[in-house]
Write a protein that holds these residues in place. Structure first.
Motif, PDB file in Angstrom:
ATOM      1  N   UNK A  68     -22.647 -28.237  -8.148  1.00  0.00           N
ATOM      2  CA  UNK A  68     -22.589 -29.159  -9.279  1.00  0.00           C
ATOM      3  C   UNK A  68     -21.537 -30.255  -9.107  1.00  0.00           C
ATOM      4  N   UNK A  69     -21.291 -30.625  -7.876  1.00  0.00           N
ATOM      5  CA  UNK A  69     -20.311 -31.682  -7.609  1.00  0.00           C
ATOM      6  C   UNK A  69     -20.736 -33.016  -8.207  1.00  0.00           C
ATOM      7  N   UNK A  70     -22.023 -33.358  -8.059  1.00  0.00           N
ATOM      8  CA  UNK A  70     -22.496 -34.633  -8.585  1.00  0.00           C
ATOM      9  C   UNK A  70     -22.372 -34.657 -10.113  1.00  0.00           C
ATOM     10  N   UNK A  71     -22.748 -33.561 -10.773  1.00  0.00           N
ATOM     11  CA  UNK A  71     -22.660 -33.500 -12.227  1.00  0.00           C
ATOM     12  C   UNK A  71     -21.214 -33.615 -12.695  1.00  0.00           C
ATOM     13  N   UNK A  72     -20.312 -32.877 -12.040  1.00  0.00           N
ATOM     14  CA  UNK A  72     -18.894 -32.941 -12.445  1.00  0.00           C
ATOM     15  C   UNK A  72     -18.311 -34.331 -12.207  1.00  0.00           C
ATOM     16  N   UNK A  73     -18.693 -34.952 -11.092  1.00  0.00           N
ATOM     17  CA  UNK A  73     -18.250 -36.317 -10.836  1.00  0.00           C
ATOM     18  C   UNK A  73     -18.744 -37.254 -11.926  1.00  0.00           C
ATOM     19  N   UNK A  74     -20.033 -37.140 -12.271  1.00  0.00           N
ATOM     20  CA  UNK A  74     -20.607 -38.003 -13.298  1.00  0.00           C
ATOM     21  C   UNK A  74     -19.967 -37.757 -14.662  1.00  0.00           C
ATOM     22  N   UNK A  75     -19.689 -36.511 -14.984  1.00  0.00           N
ATOM     23  CA  UNK A  75     -18.993 -36.199 -16.250  1.00  0.00           C
ATOM     24  C   UNK A  75     -17.621 -36.855 -16.285  1.00  0.00           C
ATOM     25  N   UNK A  76     -16.901 -36.808 -15.169  1.00  0.00           N
ATOM     26  CA  UNK A  76     -15.566 -37.425 -15.109  1.00  0.00           C
ATOM     27  C   UNK A  76     -15.666 -38.937 -15.298  1.00  0.00           C
ATOM     28  N   UNK A  77     -16.674 -39.547 -14.685  1.00  0.00           N
ATOM     29  CA  UNK A  77     -16.852 -40.993 -14.838  1.00  0.00           C
ATOM     30  C   UNK A  77     -17.195 -41.327 -16.291  1.00  0.00           C
ATOM     31  N   UNK A  78     -18.068 -40.506 -16.921  1.00  0.00           N
ATOM     32  CA  UNK A  78     -18.451 -40.752 -18.319  1.00  0.00           C
ATOM     33  C   UNK A  78     -17.261 -40.690 -19.272  1.00  0.00           C
ATOM     34  N   UNK A  79     -16.258 -39.886 -18.927  1.00  0.00           N
ATOM     35  CA  UNK A  79     -15.072 -39.827 -19.790  1.00  0.00           C
ATOM     36  C   UNK A  79     -14.347 -41.168 -19.804  1.00  0.00           C
ATOM     37  N   UNK A  80     -14.445 -41.899 -18.708  1.00  0.00           N
ATOM     38  CA  UNK A  80     -13.793 -43.199 -18.606  1.00  0.00           C
ATOM     39  C   UNK A  80     -14.760 -44.326 -18.999  1.00  0.00           C
ATOM     40  N   UNK A  81     -16.005 -44.193 -18.598  1.00  0.00           N
ATOM     41  CA  UNK A  81     -17.046 -45.189 -18.888  1.00  0.00           C
ATOM     42  C   UNK A  81     -18.201 -44.507 -19.612  1.00  0.00           C
ATOM     43  N   UNK A  82     -18.132 -44.390 -20.940  1.00  0.00           N
ATOM     44  CA  UNK A  82     -19.166 -43.657 -21.694  1.00  0.00           C
ATOM     45  C   UNK A  82     -20.585 -44.159 -21.449  1.00  0.00           C
ATOM     46  N   UNK A  83     -20.744 -45.429 -21.107  1.00  0.00           N
ATOM     47  CA  UNK A  83     -22.087 -45.976 -20.880  1.00  0.00           C
ATOM     48  C   UNK A  83     -22.676 -45.551 -19.543  1.00  0.00           C
TER      49      UNK A  83
END
Length: 140
Positions: free
Chosen positions: A104-119
């Motif tokens: 789940x590396x891609x999902x965790x990476x994307x979640x981290x990005x969403x915390x900074x860039x919600x869009x």
């Protein structure tokens, strides 16, 4: 300690000699192996490591390992393969995307990005957790 430009000066041949001697010593004494496996990305760091490994133990005792994943630039793999051929080493490719996806590396990476860039990668985007960064940003 203050760093100066002169403190960065090295004798390249001496450095290569010291590094290759250390590789041979570690291989024989500590690792007790006959050869080296070098992960090769096509970048300068891994290319230098592969060249040092060949200098240390010869091309027949070095294996180049390419580990692309779904966001790797295909050009990087071509560069790595070309350099492995130039060095005269055997090589193999292992696609690590399934391992990264399973962990789940891609999902965790994307979640981290969403915390900074919600869009980033809105749920309406079909690639929200599985696409490449390009697909997620563009919605393609």
């Amino acid at each position: 300690m203050t760093a100066t430009l002169s403190s960065l000066e090295i004798d390249p041949e001496l450095a290569v000699s010291q590094i290759t001697a250390a590789l041979r010593a570690q291989l024989a004494s500590t690792l007790k192996r006959r050869g080296l496996v070098v992960g090769m990305s096509g970048g300068i760091d891994s290319s230098v490591c592969a060249a040092l490994a060949v200098r240390a133990v010869g091309p027949k005792r070095v294996l180049g390992l390419f580990m692309p994943e779904r966001e790797s630039d295909p050009e990087s793999l071509l560069i790595a393969r070309s350099f492995a051929n130039e060095l005269g080493i055997e090589s193999t490719t292992e696609d690590i995307a399934p391992v990264l996806d399973g962990a789940q590396c891609y999902r965790r990476r994307n979640d981290a990005i969403r915390r900074v860039l919600p869009e980033f990668g809105r749920p309406a985007t079909s690639h929200a957790d599985t696409g490449t960064l390009y697909e997620i940003f563009t919605g393609t």
